[in-house]
Design a protein around this motif. Structure first.
Motif, mmCIF file in Angstrom:
data_model
loop_
_atom_site.group_PDB
_atom_site.id
_atom_site.type_symbol
_atom_site.label_atom_id
_atom_site.label_comp_id
_atom_site.label_asym_id
_atom_site.label_seq_id
_atom_site.Cartn_x
_atom_site.Cartn_y
_atom_site.Cartn_z
ATOM 1 N N SER A 197 0.815 -1.225 -0.071
ATOM 2 C CA SER A 197 -0.219 -0.095 -0.058
ATOM 3 C C SER A 197 0.849 1.311 0.137
ATOM 4 N N PRO A 198 0.408 2.529 -0.268
ATOM 5 C CA PRO A 198 1.099 3.679 -0.078
ATOM 6 C C PRO A 198 1.624 4.015 1.255
ATOM 7 N N GLY A 199 2.878 4.517 1.369
ATOM 8 C CA GLY A 199 3.293 4.643 2.592
ATOM 9 C C GLY A 199 4.942 4.848 2.318
ATOM 10 N N ILE A 200 5.700 5.480 3.579
ATOM 11 C CA ILE A 200 6.982 5.163 3.620
ATOM 12 C C ILE A 200 7.449 4.174 4.661
ATOM 13 N N PHE A 201 7.913 3.137 3.920
ATOM 14 C CA PHE A 201 8.362 2.130 5.100
ATOM 15 C C PHE A 201 9.795 2.044 5.250
ATOM 16 N N ARG A 202 9.997 2.543 6.606
ATOM 17 C CA ARG A 202 11.350 2.557 6.924
ATOM 18 C C ARG A 202 11.788 1.340 7.511
ATOM 19 N N GLU A 203 12.488 0.647 6.631
ATOM 20 C CA GLU A 203 12.952 -0.550 7.032
ATOM 21 C C GLU A 203 14.028 -1.173 5.785
ATOM 22 N N LYS A 204 15.022 -1.885 6.157
ATOM 23 C CA LYS A 204 15.828 -2.559 5.001
ATOM 24 C C LYS A 204 15.158 -3.804 4.847
ATOM 25 N N VAL A 205 15.125 -4.058 3.416
ATOM 26 C CA VAL A 205 14.443 -5.428 2.855
ATOM 27 C C VAL A 205 15.377 -6.100 2.103
ATOM 28 N N THR A 206 15.374 -7.477 2.561
ATOM 29 C CA THR A 206 16.105 -8.580 1.811
ATOM 30 C C THR A 206 15.294 -9.737 1.318
ATOM 31 N N ILE A 207 15.547 -10.062 0.048
ATOM 32 C CA ILE A 207 14.860 -11.256 -0.653
ATOM 33 C C ILE A 207 16.027 -12.332 -0.590
ATOM 34 N N PRO A 208 15.952 -13.232 0.234
ATOM 35 C CA PRO A 208 16.880 -14.248 0.610
ATOM 36 C C PRO A 208 17.187 -15.153 -0.765
ATOM 37 N N ALA A 209 18.256 -15.896 -1.089
ATOM 38 C CA ALA A 209 18.512 -16.575 -2.200
ATOM 39 C C ALA A 209 17.450 -17.903 -2.335
ATOM 40 N N ASP A 210 16.927 -18.182 -1.374
ATOM 41 C CA ASP A 210 16.052 -19.499 -1.462
ATOM 42 C C ASP A 210 14.667 -19.030 -1.515
ATOM 43 N N LYS A 211 14.298 -17.687 -1.949
ATOM 44 C CA LYS A 211 12.920 -17.304 -1.990
ATOM 45 C C LYS A 211 12.781 -16.525 -3.420
ATOM 46 N N PRO A 212 12.890 -17.344 -4.544
ATOM 47 C CA PRO A 212 12.427 -16.953 -5.822
ATOM 48 C C PRO A 212 11.051 -16.593 -6.221
ATOM 49 N N CYS A 213 10.873 -15.986 -7.441
ATOM 50 C CA CYS A 213 9.409 -16.114 -7.787
ATOM 51 C C CYS A 213 8.557 -14.882 -7.026
ATOM 52 N N ILE A 214 9.056 -13.790 -6.657
ATOM 53 C CA ILE A 214 8.369 -13.017 -5.694
ATOM 54 C C ILE A 214 8.107 -11.761 -6.723
ATOM 55 N N PRO A 270 17.640 -13.835 -5.136
ATOM 56 C CA PRO A 270 17.312 -15.136 -6.075
ATOM 57 C C PRO A 270 16.954 -14.714 -7.247
ATOM 58 N N ASP A 271 17.003 -15.492 -8.073
ATOM 59 C CA ASP A 271 16.481 -15.603 -9.785
ATOM 60 C C ASP A 271 14.989 -15.228 -9.661
ATOM 61 N N ASN A 272 14.647 -14.824 -10.581
ATOM 62 C CA ASN A 272 13.089 -14.526 -10.858
ATOM 63 C C ASN A 272 12.344 -13.743 -9.809
ATOM 64 N N ILE A 273 12.873 -12.465 -9.904
ATOM 65 C CA ILE A 273 12.090 -11.409 -8.984
ATOM 66 C C ILE A 273 11.645 -10.216 -9.987
ATOM 67 N N VAL A 274 10.491 -9.706 -9.556
ATOM 68 C CA VAL A 274 10.024 -8.726 -10.346
ATOM 69 C C VAL A 274 9.611 -7.455 -9.382
ATOM 70 N N ALA A 275 9.499 -6.279 -9.587
ATOM 71 C CA ALA A 275 9.193 -5.077 -8.669
ATOM 72 C C ALA A 275 8.552 -4.169 -9.727
ATOM 73 N N ALA A 329 13.489 -8.240 -13.066
ATOM 74 C CA ALA A 329 13.080 -7.011 -13.789
ATOM 75 C C ALA A 329 12.411 -6.016 -12.885
ATOM 76 N N PHE A 330 12.586 -4.587 -13.173
ATOM 77 C CA PHE A 330 12.106 -3.653 -12.551
ATOM 78 C C PHE A 330 11.239 -2.549 -13.462
ATOM 79 N N TYR A 331 9.915 -2.444 -13.090
ATOM 80 C CA TYR A 331 9.093 -1.692 -13.925
ATOM 81 C C TYR A 331 8.631 -0.381 -13.348
ATOM 82 N N SER A 332 8.895 0.876 -13.606
ATOM 83 C CA SER A 332 8.427 1.895 -13.056
ATOM 84 C C SER A 332 8.803 2.015 -11.447
ATOM 85 N N CYS A 333 10.172 1.901 -11.203
ATOM 86 C CA CYS A 333 10.572 1.887 -9.992
ATOM 87 C C CYS A 333 11.396 3.261 -9.875
ATOM 88 N N GLY A 334 11.764 3.583 -8.652
ATOM 89 C CA GLY A 334 12.671 4.533 -8.379
ATOM 90 C C GLY A 334 13.883 4.209 -7.429
#
Length: 340
Positions: free
Chosen positions: A71-88, A118-123, A159-164
């Motif tokens: 949802s809309p908002g400023i999320f104050r956090e560090k975010v990591t997608i681990p190597a064993d969690k593809p397809c997000i 991981p492989d296969n990540i989209v944002a 892949a990244f679409y319309s991201c900043g």
């Protein structure tokens, strides 16, 4: 003997499961479908209040596309997608509305606000910010600019679409693998798109901000591509992009002995220094560097003053890089669960 057979069978099943886990299953039709959606909302309306909590809930070695809607908002956090969690599939509400930010400034390897392994990540529709250098901290009466990453991308087929991507030094670490950036906004001042990725940046805006935040620096560097050998497939391709900003900058400097950057049909404002490119630590090895500008326009696109070792690729060579097949011979982009 039966025990040996059972052991081998288990190994084969495990191997099959591991291999399959990195090839996200498709839904109906040509484009892959989403298995289910997780909703992140700070007000408590969704399943989780933080992005990291949602990622942590995804099963390890997942092999179906899972959409995390933020949802809309400023999320104050560090975010990591681990190597064993593809397809997000991370989907925000728009890059001006959904923002993930932090202000770490340790070493390059652990200061990133967002890290994807991981492989296969989209944002889509998300801004990733490292606000430590924006504006720079004043030390001993001067603005101090240090590495402070917004994002680092390791996995193949991301892949990244319309991201900043917002930072000042080392904003986007395009580490390795094949990556596609479409309609993104990337800002910074020093080596702010760097790494050894094999990537296409299409219809992106590249905003040079060193003159705004740290004008004591005479010039900056947009790219630092790290191709290391003649058979290394990596390289950055900028296609129909816009290079704008405040101050003066090189298009790039060599982060590797065979560094490769190609800029095609793009607009360059007057921020670009006449020489355009810097060999950095590879002086006297310039013949191995591949820097090409083709069919560009704007006040900064005049190549008459460029370094004499800048490449001039033939049409067939150029097309090998500017076509999507440079990163997508098997058609993985068209199978992503997203419409560009």
């Amino acid at each position: 003997m039966q025990c040996l057979f059972a052991f081998v069978l288990i190994l084969l099943l495990l191997c099959f499961g591991f291999c399959e886990s990195f090839e996200c299953k498709s839904g109906a039709g040509h484009r892959s479908g989403v298995a289910y959606t997780i909703w992140v909302d700070q007000s408590g309306k969704g399943e989780f209040k933080s992005v990291q909590q949602a990622i942590d809930s995804v099963p390890c070695n997942n092999n179906k596309w899972i959409r995390i809607y933020i949802s809309p908002g400023i999320f104050r956090e560090k975010v990591t997608i681990p190597a064993d969690k593809p397809c997000i599939f991370l989907e925000g509400s728009g890059s001006r509305l959904t923002i993930i930010e932090w202000d770490d400034h340790k070493c390059t390897s652990d200061s990133a606000t967002f890290s994807s392994y991981p492989d296969n990540i989209v944002a889509k529709g998300i801004s990733f910010k490292n606000i430590y250098n924006i504006p720079p901290v004043v030390l001993e009466g001067k603005n101090s600019v240090v590495p402070a990453l917004a994002a680092r991308i390791y996995g193949d087929k991301s892949a990244f679409y319309s991201c900043g991507f917002f930072g000042l030094q080392d904003t986007l670490w395009d580490v390795e693998g094949r990556h596609y950036f479409y309609g993104c906004y990337i800002e910074g001042g020093i080596d702010f798109i760097f790494g050894s990725g094999q990537s296409i940046y299409e219809s992106c805006q590249v905003n040079f901000t060193l003159g705004k935040y740290a004008p004591q620096y005479p010039e900056g560097y947009i790219t630092a591509q790290g191709r290391s050998s003649s058979d290394d497939p990596s390289g950055f391709v900028f296609k129909t992009c816009a290079f704008v900003g405040t101050g003066k900058t090189y298009l790039g400097r060599a982060y590797g002995a065979y560094s490769r950057v190609i800029i095609y049909r793009s607009m360059m404002s007057d921020i670009i220094v006449p020489s355009g490119w810097d060999a950095w630590d590879y002086v006297h090895q310039e013949g191995n560097l591949v820097y090409e500008e083709a069919n560009c326009r704007g006040a900064g696109a005049n190549t008459s003053g460029r370094v004499p070792w800048m490449k001039k690729l033939g049409a067939s060579q150029l097309h090998q890089f500017v076509r999507r097949s440079y990163i997508d011979k098997e058609g993985w982009i068209d199978k992503l669960p997203i419409k560009s």
